[in-house]
Design an enzyme around this catalytic site. Sequence first.
Site, PDB file in Angstrom:
ATOM      1  N   HIS A  34       0.862  -1.181   0.000  1.00 40.71           N
ATOM      2  CA  HIS A  34       0.000   0.000   0.000  1.00 40.71           C
ATOM      3  C   HIS A  34       0.903   1.238   0.000  1.00 40.71           C
ATOM      4  O   HIS A  34       2.138   1.115  -0.052  1.00 40.71           O
ATOM      5  CB  HIS A  34      -0.941  -0.016   1.210  1.00 40.71           C
ATOM      6  CG  HIS A  34      -0.245  -0.271   2.525  1.00 40.71           C
ATOM      7  ND1 HIS A  34       0.658   0.609   3.067  1.00 40.71           N
ATOM      8  CD2 HIS A  34      -0.296  -1.331   3.390  1.00 40.71           C
ATOM      9  CE1 HIS A  34       1.103   0.136   4.218  1.00 40.71           C
ATOM     10  NE2 HIS A  34       0.568  -1.051   4.432  1.00 40.71           N
ATOM     11  N   HIS A  37       4.120   1.216   2.177  1.00 45.61           N
ATOM     12  CA  HIS A  37       5.265   0.529   1.575  1.00 45.61           C
ATOM     13  C   HIS A  37       5.863   1.362   0.436  1.00 45.61           C
ATOM     14  O   HIS A  37       7.077   1.482   0.295  1.00 45.61           O
ATOM     15  CB  HIS A  37       4.845  -0.814   0.972  1.00 45.61           C
ATOM     16  CG  HIS A  37       4.261  -1.801   1.950  1.00 45.61           C
ATOM     17  ND1 HIS A  37       2.928  -2.145   1.949  1.00 45.61           N
ATOM     18  CD2 HIS A  37       4.834  -2.514   2.938  1.00 45.61           C
ATOM     19  CE1 HIS A  37       2.710  -3.044   2.895  1.00 45.61           C
ATOM     20  NE2 HIS A  37       3.835  -3.284   3.521  1.00 45.61           N
ATOM     21  N   GLN A  61       7.751 -15.205  12.171  1.00 41.13           N
ATOM     22  CA  GLN A  61       7.329 -14.089  13.019  1.00 41.13           C
ATOM     23  C   GLN A  61       5.840 -14.134  13.392  1.00 41.13           C
ATOM     24  O   GLN A  61       5.325 -13.206  14.000  1.00 41.13           O
ATOM     25  CB  GLN A  61       7.703 -12.750  12.384  1.00 41.13           C
ATOM     26  CG  GLN A  61       6.932 -12.382  11.135  1.00 41.13           C
ATOM     27  CD  GLN A  61       7.557 -11.189  10.440  1.00 41.13           C
ATOM     28  OE1 GLN A  61       8.684 -11.248   9.957  1.00 41.13           O
ATOM     29  NE2 GLN A  61       6.834 -10.084  10.374  1.00 41.13           N
ATOM     30  N   GLN A 153       9.788  -2.350  15.832  1.00 43.12           N
ATOM     31  CA  GLN A 153      10.546  -3.172  14.878  1.00 43.12           C
ATOM     32  C   GLN A 153      11.748  -2.403  14.327  1.00 43.12           C
ATOM     33  O   GLN A 153      12.882  -2.913  14.293  1.00 43.12           O
ATOM     34  CB  GLN A 153       9.622  -3.600  13.742  1.00 43.12           C
ATOM     35  CG  GLN A 153      10.332  -4.210  12.557  1.00 43.12           C
ATOM     36  CD  GLN A 153       9.356  -4.709  11.511  1.00 43.12           C
ATOM     37  OE1 GLN A 153       8.774  -5.763  11.674  1.00 43.12           O
ATOM     38  NE2 GLN A 153       9.173  -3.954  10.443  1.00 43.12           N
ATOM     39  N   VAL A 176       2.468   6.537   6.936  1.00 45.17           N
ATOM     40  CA  VAL A 176       1.512   7.078   5.966  1.00 45.17           C
ATOM     41  C   VAL A 176       0.104   6.719   6.453  1.00 45.17           C
ATOM     42  O   VAL A 176      -0.157   5.566   6.832  1.00 45.17           O
ATOM     43  CB  VAL A 176       1.769   6.492   4.558  1.00 45.17           C
ATOM     44  CG1 VAL A 176       0.731   6.995   3.567  1.00 45.17           C
ATOM     45  CG2 VAL A 176       3.174   6.862   4.088  1.00 45.17           C
TER      46      VAL A 176
HETATM   47  P1  AMP Z   1       5.046  -5.219   6.354  1.00 43.75           P
HETATM   48  O1  AMP Z   1       4.748  -5.595   4.939  1.00 43.75           O
HETATM   49  O2  AMP Z   1       3.825  -4.999   7.181  1.00 43.75           O
HETATM   50  O3  AMP Z   1       6.060  -6.137   6.990  1.00 43.75           O
HETATM   51  O4  AMP Z   1       5.751  -3.786   6.286  1.00 43.75           O
HETATM   52  C1  AMP Z   1       6.905  -3.580   5.532  1.00 43.75           C
HETATM   53  C2  AMP Z   1       7.464  -2.233   5.862  1.00 43.75           C
HETATM   54  O5  AMP Z   1       6.505  -1.228   5.549  1.00 43.75           O
HETATM   55  C3  AMP Z   1       7.777  -2.080   7.363  1.00 43.75           C
HETATM   56  O6  AMP Z   1       8.993  -1.373   7.524  1.00 43.75           O
HETATM   57  C4  AMP Z   1       6.615  -1.285   7.864  1.00 43.75           C
HETATM   58  O7  AMP Z   1       6.906  -0.508   9.016  1.00 43.75           O
HETATM   59  C5  AMP Z   1       6.345  -0.380   6.664  1.00 43.75           C
HETATM   60  N1  AMP Z   1       4.980   0.151   6.729  1.00 43.75           N
HETATM   61  C6  AMP Z   1       3.828  -0.530   6.925  1.00 43.75           C
HETATM   62  N2  AMP Z   1       2.789   0.323   7.010  1.00 43.75           N
HETATM   63  C7  AMP Z   1       3.285   1.567   6.865  1.00 43.75           C
HETATM   64  C8  AMP Z   1       2.717   2.880   6.862  1.00 43.75           C
HETATM   65  N3  AMP Z   1       1.423   3.081   7.012  1.00 43.75           N
HETATM   66  N4  AMP Z   1       3.550   3.925   6.691  1.00 43.75           N
HETATM   67  C9  AMP Z   1       4.889   3.751   6.528  1.00 43.75           C
HETATM   68  N5  AMP Z   1       5.486   2.542   6.513  1.00 43.75           N
HETATM   69  C10 AMP Z   1       4.700   1.468   6.687  1.00 43.75           C
END
Ligand code: AMP
Length: 286
Positions: A34, A37, A61, A153, A176
């Site tokens: 989204h 990312h 995880q 994290q 975001v």
């Molecule tokens: P995930 O796919 O949930 O493991 O997230 C991958 C990366 O995207 C991680 O570093 C998350 O912190 C980051 N991420 C997820 N949601 C958001 C968001 N709303 N704003 C900024 N980064 C995000």
Amino acid sequence: MKIVKDPRKVNSIIKEVKLKGKSIGFVPTMGALHEGHLSLIRQAHKENDFTVVSIFVNPMQFGPKEDLKKYPRLIQNDLMLCKKDNVDLVFLPDSKNLYPPEFGTFVKVKGLSDCLCAKSRPMHFQGVTTVITKLFNIVCPDVAYFGQKDAQQAIIIKRLSEDLNFPVKISMLETVRAKDGLALSSRNAYLSKSQRQDALVLSQALKLAKKMIDRGETVSKKIISSMRRLIQQNKSAKIDYVEIVDFNNLRPVKKISGKCLIVLAVWIGKIRLIDNIIVGTVLKHG
Ligand code: AMP
């Protein structure tokens, strides 16, 4: 855009890229991409010569009762988005090649991995730091990008990289949000229309905390009580935790001074959502 499944192949492509003197920006994800990312991907592209995105729903995880099986998987759409945002290489490993049967090494960051989200997800961060160690060794990034949305994290991975001397810079970028304040998350896809509305309590509680701090309140207990009261007014929301912690060591602070995180995790039905803000860097008074 290259799409590669084999870690050794990724490693050899990276070696060639590095031989040309190019820098590598890396964004590890679990897919269902989204705008959150994509903000990381765009920054990686802006700051580096070669952008790598990994998409891997890391079983290590997830706890035994968590949502590993139903976690959204939208690989074709993810690849389309990566291509649109100029990603050079998408790494799509599968569990078999990352965790062969003889796999037996685990990486854990003590202390930082035992608080906040770890209370209800005890093995979660060990799974994250183990896979990130592997991914860093495969991708050899110069800069790796993480979201503040998962601040614990990002802070753990920064510690991991410093403790183990990984030659990588960890960059944490702002959360975001949707227009109404909800932090974007792949897990938002689980929310029904009314739950999506209920989920706004997280960002509303953070806004309330920010307002109190802007008016001069510094006592954590008072801020946390007000946040809890606001969340509890919503009958569908169940608090996992609301805490105010030091940004660097994640220990609770009694008073806000210096850089702090206001962090919370709240269940909306069976969906556990997290959010946070950073405060205390510029304190206003009066
Ligand atoms: P995930 O796919 O949930 O493991 O997230 C991958 C990366 O995207 C991680 O570093 C998350 O912190 C980051 N991420 C997820 N949601 C958001 C968001 N709303 N704003 C900024 N980064 C995000």
